[in-house]
Enzyme design. Structure first.
Site, PDB file in Angstrom:
ATOM      1  N   ARG A   1      -9.029   1.433   9.113  1.00  0.00           N
ATOM      2  CA  ARG A   1      -8.607   0.087   9.515  1.00  0.00           C
ATOM      3  C   ARG A   1      -9.757  -0.732  10.083  1.00  0.00           C
ATOM      4  O   ARG A   1      -9.612  -1.922  10.282  1.00  0.00           O
ATOM      5  CB  ARG A   1      -7.540   0.151  10.604  1.00  0.00           C
ATOM      6  CG  ARG A   1      -6.181   0.635  10.172  1.00  0.00           C
ATOM      7  CD  ARG A   1      -5.436  -0.451   9.435  1.00  0.00           C
ATOM      8  NE  ARG A   1      -4.141  -0.809   9.948  1.00  0.00           N
ATOM      9  CZ  ARG A   1      -2.995  -0.216   9.634  1.00  0.00           C
ATOM     10  NH1 ARG A   1      -2.966   0.816   8.856  1.00  0.00           N
ATOM     11  NH2 ARG A   1      -1.861  -0.675  10.115  1.00  0.00           N
TER      12      ARG A   1
ATOM     13  N   ARG B   1      11.429  -2.246  11.318  1.00  0.00           N
ATOM     14  CA  ARG B   1      10.411  -1.648  12.181  1.00  0.00           C
ATOM     15  C   ARG B   1      10.127  -2.576  13.346  1.00  0.00           C
ATOM     16  O   ARG B   1      10.083  -3.800  13.174  1.00  0.00           O
ATOM     17  CB  ARG B   1       9.124  -1.430  11.370  1.00  0.00           C
ATOM     18  CG  ARG B   1       9.162  -0.167  10.569  1.00  0.00           C
ATOM     19  CD  ARG B   1       8.004  -0.048   9.626  1.00  0.00           C
ATOM     20  NE  ARG B   1       6.717  -0.475  10.154  1.00  0.00           N
ATOM     21  CZ  ARG B   1       5.579  -0.368   9.472  1.00  0.00           C
ATOM     22  NH1 ARG B   1       5.576   0.161   8.265  1.00  0.00           N
ATOM     23  NH2 ARG B   1       4.450  -0.782   9.986  1.00  0.00           N
TER      24      ARG B   1
ATOM     25  N   ARG C   1      11.554  -6.571   5.113  1.00  0.00           N
ATOM     26  CA  ARG C   1      11.422  -5.125   4.888  1.00  0.00           C
ATOM     27  C   ARG C   1      12.434  -4.344   5.734  1.00  0.00           C
ATOM     28  O   ARG C   1      12.707  -4.696   6.872  1.00  0.00           O
ATOM     29  CB  ARG C   1      10.007  -4.678   5.261  1.00  0.00           C
ATOM     30  CG  ARG C   1       9.764  -3.213   5.069  1.00  0.00           C
ATOM     31  CD  ARG C   1       8.314  -2.912   4.874  1.00  0.00           C
ATOM     32  NE  ARG C   1       7.537  -2.978   6.107  1.00  0.00           N
ATOM     33  CZ  ARG C   1       6.239  -2.709   6.159  1.00  0.00           C
ATOM     34  NH1 ARG C   1       5.574  -2.406   5.069  1.00  0.00           N
ATOM     35  NH2 ARG C   1       5.603  -2.790   7.292  1.00  0.00           N
TER      36      ARG C   1
ATOM     37  N   LYS D   1       0.831  -1.213   0.000  1.00  0.00           N
ATOM     38  CA  LYS D   1       0.000   0.000   0.000  1.00  0.00           C
ATOM     39  C   LYS D   1       0.867   1.266   0.000  1.00  0.00           C
ATOM     40  O   LYS D   1       0.607   2.199  -0.748  1.00  0.00           O
ATOM     41  CB  LYS D   1      -0.918   0.038   1.238  1.00  0.00           C
ATOM     42  CG  LYS D   1      -1.904  -1.106   1.323  1.00  0.00           C
ATOM     43  CD  LYS D   1      -2.874  -0.907   2.475  1.00  0.00           C
ATOM     44  CE  LYS D   1      -2.237  -0.887   3.855  1.00  0.00           C
ATOM     45  NZ  LYS D   1      -1.587  -2.142   4.263  1.00  0.00           N
TER      46      LYS D   1
ATOM     47  N   ARG E   1      -0.423  -8.502  13.845  1.00  0.00           N
ATOM     48  CA  ARG E   1      -0.986  -7.459  12.972  1.00  0.00           C
ATOM     49  C   ARG E   1      -1.891  -8.086  11.919  1.00  0.00           C
ATOM     50  O   ARG E   1      -2.939  -7.543  11.578  1.00  0.00           O
ATOM     51  CB  ARG E   1       0.146  -6.675  12.289  1.00  0.00           C
ATOM     52  CG  ARG E   1       0.815  -5.698  13.234  1.00  0.00           C
ATOM     53  CD  ARG E   1       2.135  -5.227  12.685  1.00  0.00           C
ATOM     54  NE  ARG E   1       2.010  -4.429  11.477  1.00  0.00           N
ATOM     55  CZ  ARG E   1       2.972  -4.298  10.574  1.00  0.00           C
ATOM     56  NH1 ARG E   1       4.124  -4.931  10.727  1.00  0.00           N
ATOM     57  NH2 ARG E   1       2.785  -3.560   9.520  1.00  0.00           N
TER      58      ARG E   1
HETATM   59  P1  AMP Z   1       1.186   0.778   9.087  1.00  0.00           P
HETATM   60  O1  AMP Z   1       2.439   1.511   8.805  1.00  0.00           O
HETATM   61  O2  AMP Z   1       0.020   1.287   8.298  1.00  0.00           O
HETATM   62  O3  AMP Z   1       1.352  -0.717   9.003  1.00  0.00           O
HETATM   63  O4  AMP Z   1       0.827   1.096  10.618  1.00  0.00           O
HETATM   64  C1  AMP Z   1       1.691   0.756  11.677  1.00  0.00           C
HETATM   65  C2  AMP Z   1       0.932   0.791  12.984  1.00  0.00           C
HETATM   66  O5  AMP Z   1       0.413   2.108  13.228  1.00  0.00           O
HETATM   67  C3  AMP Z   1      -0.277  -0.122  13.063  1.00  0.00           C
HETATM   68  O6  AMP Z   1       0.058  -1.459  13.398  1.00  0.00           O
HETATM   69  C4  AMP Z   1      -1.098   0.556  14.171  1.00  0.00           C
HETATM   70  O7  AMP Z   1      -0.550   0.315  15.445  1.00  0.00           O
HETATM   71  C5  AMP Z   1      -0.873   2.026  13.848  1.00  0.00           C
HETATM   72  N1  AMP Z   1      -1.873   2.516  12.871  1.00  0.00           N
HETATM   73  C6  AMP Z   1      -1.645   2.929  11.595  1.00  0.00           C
HETATM   74  N2  AMP Z   1      -2.785   3.297  11.006  1.00  0.00           N
HETATM   75  C7  AMP Z   1      -3.762   3.109  11.923  1.00  0.00           C
HETATM   76  C8  AMP Z   1      -5.179   3.295  11.906  1.00  0.00           C
HETATM   77  N3  AMP Z   1      -5.823   3.765  10.824  1.00  0.00           N
HETATM   78  N4  AMP Z   1      -5.867   2.995  13.034  1.00  0.00           N
HETATM   79  C9  AMP Z   1      -5.255   2.538  14.132  1.00  0.00           C
HETATM   80  N5  AMP Z   1      -3.929   2.318  14.213  1.00  0.00           N
HETATM   81  C10 AMP Z   1      -3.184   2.614  13.112  1.00  0.00           C
END
Ligand code: AMP
Length: 238
Positions: free
Chosen positions: A95, A171, A134, A20, A182
């Site tokens: 989400r 990360r 990654r 994404k 996740r």
């Molecule tokens: P991502 O980089 O999109 O995989 O997000 C990393 C982490 O940030 C996720 O595992 C959540 O802990 C938090 N996060 C990102 N976007 C959201 C969202 N829309 N709602 C809640 N937590 C989020």
């Protein structure tokens, strides 16, 4: 307003590792859209140790979702503070169903002419394979992958960012146990979001297992087709 005279908003759904972020960056560049990655914004807040960052940190580290209100306020604030004249691309938001409804009720979205939702899907094993390879630049946010996007330089065991030279990191939430958690959260929450957008006839399925270019071409072709129909997709008939 964008070059085709309408505000274009795109949502990218998909499991972690589906690509994404990479696709959002390319689409934002191509259509001159504001890229809103809630994950990037939250990670930057953690790095800068702001109030938001301190609140979000424990959730992110465990692979849990940050509370809806916190994320929603962050998105709203981001949209008002930045130029989103042409539209925006939402990467990692919504989400869950609550966030999807919050987004749909946002005045900014209600007033926009074109709204497209893509579900970029990959099998679970592929998500695990990609995420565990990654590497991430904490400074300029570039994303690398030891499978197909190797950084050029390294010092000892550490890779350096091609763009800014910063030492790349894994990360915290790309560690194996957290990846599984996740993915579990994703599958638990995403069903109703998919149904919600299906009911609004806004959803387009994209097979994310293919290479980045193939996925990007399909996304662009779909967007261009919708634009060519003057954005009169089913949503506007409702
Ligand atoms: P991502 O980089 O999109 O995989 O997000 C990393 C982490 O940030 C996720 O595992 C959540 O802990 C938090 N996060 C990102 N976007 C959201 C969202 N829309 N709602 C809640 N937590 C989020």
């Amino acid at each position: 307003m964008s070059r085709f005279g309408k505000k274009l908003n795109i949502v990218l759904l998909g499991p972690p590792g589906a690509g994404k972020g990479t696709q959002a960056k390319s689409l934002a560049h191509k259509y001159q859209l504001l890229h809103i990655s809630t994950g990037d914004i939250l990670r930057e807040a953690v790095r800068q140790n702001t109030k938001l960052g301190r609140e979000a940190q424990s959730y992110i580290r465990k692979g849990e979702l940050v509370p809806d209100e916190v994320v929603f306020n962050l998105v709203k604030e981001y949209l008002t503070q930045r130029d989103c004249e042409n539209g925006a691309i939402f990467d990692g938001f919504p989400r869950n169903i609550n966030q999807a409804k919050m987004l749909q009720n946002l005045e900014y979205i209600k007033q926009s002419d074109c709204f497209i939702v893509f579900l970029i899907d990959i099998p679970e094993q592929e998500a695990i394979r990609r995420l565990s390879n990654r590497r991430y630049c904490p400074k300029c946010k570039s994303i690398y992958n030891l499978l197909d996007k190797m950084p050029q330089k390294h010092v000892g065991d550490s890779y350096l960012c091609d763009k800014c030279g910063e030492r790349l990191v894994i990360r915290d939430d790309d560690k194996p146990e957290t990846i599984k958690h996740r993915l579990h959260i994703y599958h638990k929450e995403i069903g109703p979001v998919i149904d919600f957008y299906k009911d609004l006839s806004l959803l387009y399925n994209i097979d994310g297992i293919r290479g980045k270019e193939a996925v990007f071409n399909e996304l662009v072709n779909t967007v261009d087709e919708i634009i060519a129909k003057d954005c009169k997709n089913d949503r506007n008939k409702k």
